[in-house]
Design an enzyme around this catalytic site. Sequence first.
Site, PDB file in Angstrom:
ATOM      1  N   PHE A 119       0.812  -1.209   0.000  1.00  0.00           N
ATOM      2  CA  PHE A 119       0.000   0.000   0.000  1.00  0.00           C
ATOM      3  C   PHE A 119       0.850   1.266   0.000  1.00  0.00           C
ATOM      4  O   PHE A 119       0.384   2.343  -0.379  1.00  0.00           O
ATOM      5  CB  PHE A 119      -0.945   0.003   1.205  1.00  0.00           C
ATOM      6  CG  PHE A 119      -0.348   0.527   2.481  1.00  0.00           C
ATOM      7  CD1 PHE A 119      -0.564   1.835   2.884  1.00  0.00           C
ATOM      8  CD2 PHE A 119       0.417  -0.298   3.306  1.00  0.00           C
ATOM      9  CE1 PHE A 119      -0.029   2.324   4.068  1.00  0.00           C
ATOM     10  CE2 PHE A 119       0.956   0.178   4.482  1.00  0.00           C
ATOM     11  CZ  PHE A 119       0.733   1.488   4.865  1.00  0.00           C
ATOM     12  N   LYS A 120       2.114   1.144   0.388  1.00  0.00           N
ATOM     13  CA  LYS A 120       2.996   2.313   0.415  1.00  0.00           C
ATOM     14  C   LYS A 120       3.156   2.930  -0.976  1.00  0.00           C
ATOM     15  O   LYS A 120       3.461   4.120  -1.101  1.00  0.00           O
ATOM     16  CB  LYS A 120       4.376   1.921   0.963  1.00  0.00           C
ATOM     17  CG  LYS A 120       4.350   1.221   2.316  1.00  0.00           C
ATOM     18  CD  LYS A 120       3.975   2.148   3.429  1.00  0.00           C
ATOM     19  CE  LYS A 120       3.906   1.437   4.775  1.00  0.00           C
ATOM     20  NZ  LYS A 120       5.195   1.091   5.347  1.00  0.00           N
ATOM     21  N   ASP A 121       2.952   2.132  -2.026  1.00  0.00           N
ATOM     22  CA  ASP A 121       3.059   2.672  -3.386  1.00  0.00           C
ATOM     23  C   ASP A 121       2.042   3.780  -3.635  1.00  0.00           C
ATOM     24  O   ASP A 121       2.284   4.683  -4.445  1.00  0.00           O
ATOM     25  CB  ASP A 121       2.839   1.563  -4.423  1.00  0.00           C
ATOM     26  CG  ASP A 121       3.967   0.559  -4.472  1.00  0.00           C
ATOM     27  OD1 ASP A 121       5.129   0.961  -4.283  1.00  0.00           O
ATOM     28  OD2 ASP A 121       3.687  -0.635  -4.694  1.00  0.00           O
TER      29      ASP A 121
END
Length: 478
Positions: A119-121
């Site tokens: 999810f950091k993307d």
Amino acid sequence: MRYVSTRGLPGSPAAGFSDILLEGLAADGGLYLPAEYPQVDAATLMSWRNVLATQGYPALAHQVLSLFVDDIPSDDLLGICQRAYTAEKFASSSIVPVERIGDGPLWLGHLSNGPTAAFKDMAMQLLGELFAYELGRRDDHLTILGATSGDTGSSAEYAMRGHERLSVFMLTPKGRMTPFQQAQMFGLQDANIHNIALDGVFDDCQDVVKAVNADAEFKAKYHIGAVNSINWARLVAQVVYYVAIWLRVTTTNDQRVSFAVPTGNFGDICAGHVAREMGLPIDTLILATNENNVLHEFFSTGRYRVRASSEVAATSSPSMDISKASNFERFVFDLLGRDAARVADLFGRQLSENGFFDLSGTPEFKRITERYGFVSGTSSHADRLQTIRGLYFDNGVLIDPHTADGVHVAHEWIGRVAAPIVVLETALPVKFAETIKEAIEVDLEIPPRFAEVMNAPRRVVDMPNDPQQVKDFIVRTS
């Protein structure tokens, strides 16, 4: 829009978005927040619903971010969003698909379809484009110094790789990440990417980042910036997916939705707090931790106690193996009526001298759920395995261990908070194949786009837990 530090005294100068984008941590050691949260009403939500339906996620991101960014021309900001959020990068034009689990109240917000399957993307792809734009505008260079417990590092490196105006130095806790996470990072051969494996845990890496940033002369000379969630630009990017998910699971502009969020560093759920403060109809923010439950302890008791490195358990949801939640200060700033002096005392003197602070007897703590919508829970390895196994065999849905923490805790709150409850996905299961196999007794096939990750040669430097040695390495390689 102007920004203030959580430790800034009244009368301290406020800063603009582009300045805090490159600065990261404030000079006084605090974190930046908007001087006031912009407010949205039913008309705004209706407009956003139409934008998402007709123009897609990049256009929605532009609309939301425009409330926080007034020093980048609107057309330029739209171009930044369009370059960050493409179907090619996120394997789908929807960018953030939403899926209902069976016919019950739980939904999954799929945030992990980006280049590194985490999810950091969602934030990092935007941050990379913002950095490139602003550095080009200033004809400048930035040295990114970050710490990662698993996913932030690879997301940052994939977003920043190849940019001639950016150098990335990423600290990782040696031996504390999964083989896939290590391979994603250490396999990058780009000249501007530097991986450092420190002896210690994630919190030690984060402490080194803060120590280097505290050296004002070094920070200025080598243009040190941040990609960890201490950087406001990264957090505000996450606000966008709360808006998008809310729009996708509701049919009216007053329908309330709850979110269950696995978190160790408080960044992901802090974005939900900001969205709620803006007026997005969020009922409850369900905070889920693993065995390293410092945040659950606070929301249950009012006591925030930082653990020693020796107390941080190595778990099967390793990205949450954190005992010092860097973003938590932002929420406490709001909780305490934006009393910067009191925040500076809590996160400065009290944590330094005592290792904890206690708000249990304060009127502010008693309003945490009613005023701010927070509840919490914790999950164990056995809980993760059972949750992964149950969803897979009952619903045909496969989730990673961190998301399993979120689903497990969400189940505890069904019937007590408003539905639907959307669990925010943390990563794709392939990043944690060993735990998945333990849960469902099936070997995972690596998706074709990640097939070569495990075979790439490794490029990483081992180093003791010492800020000076990290600074020396930055000097040698800059």
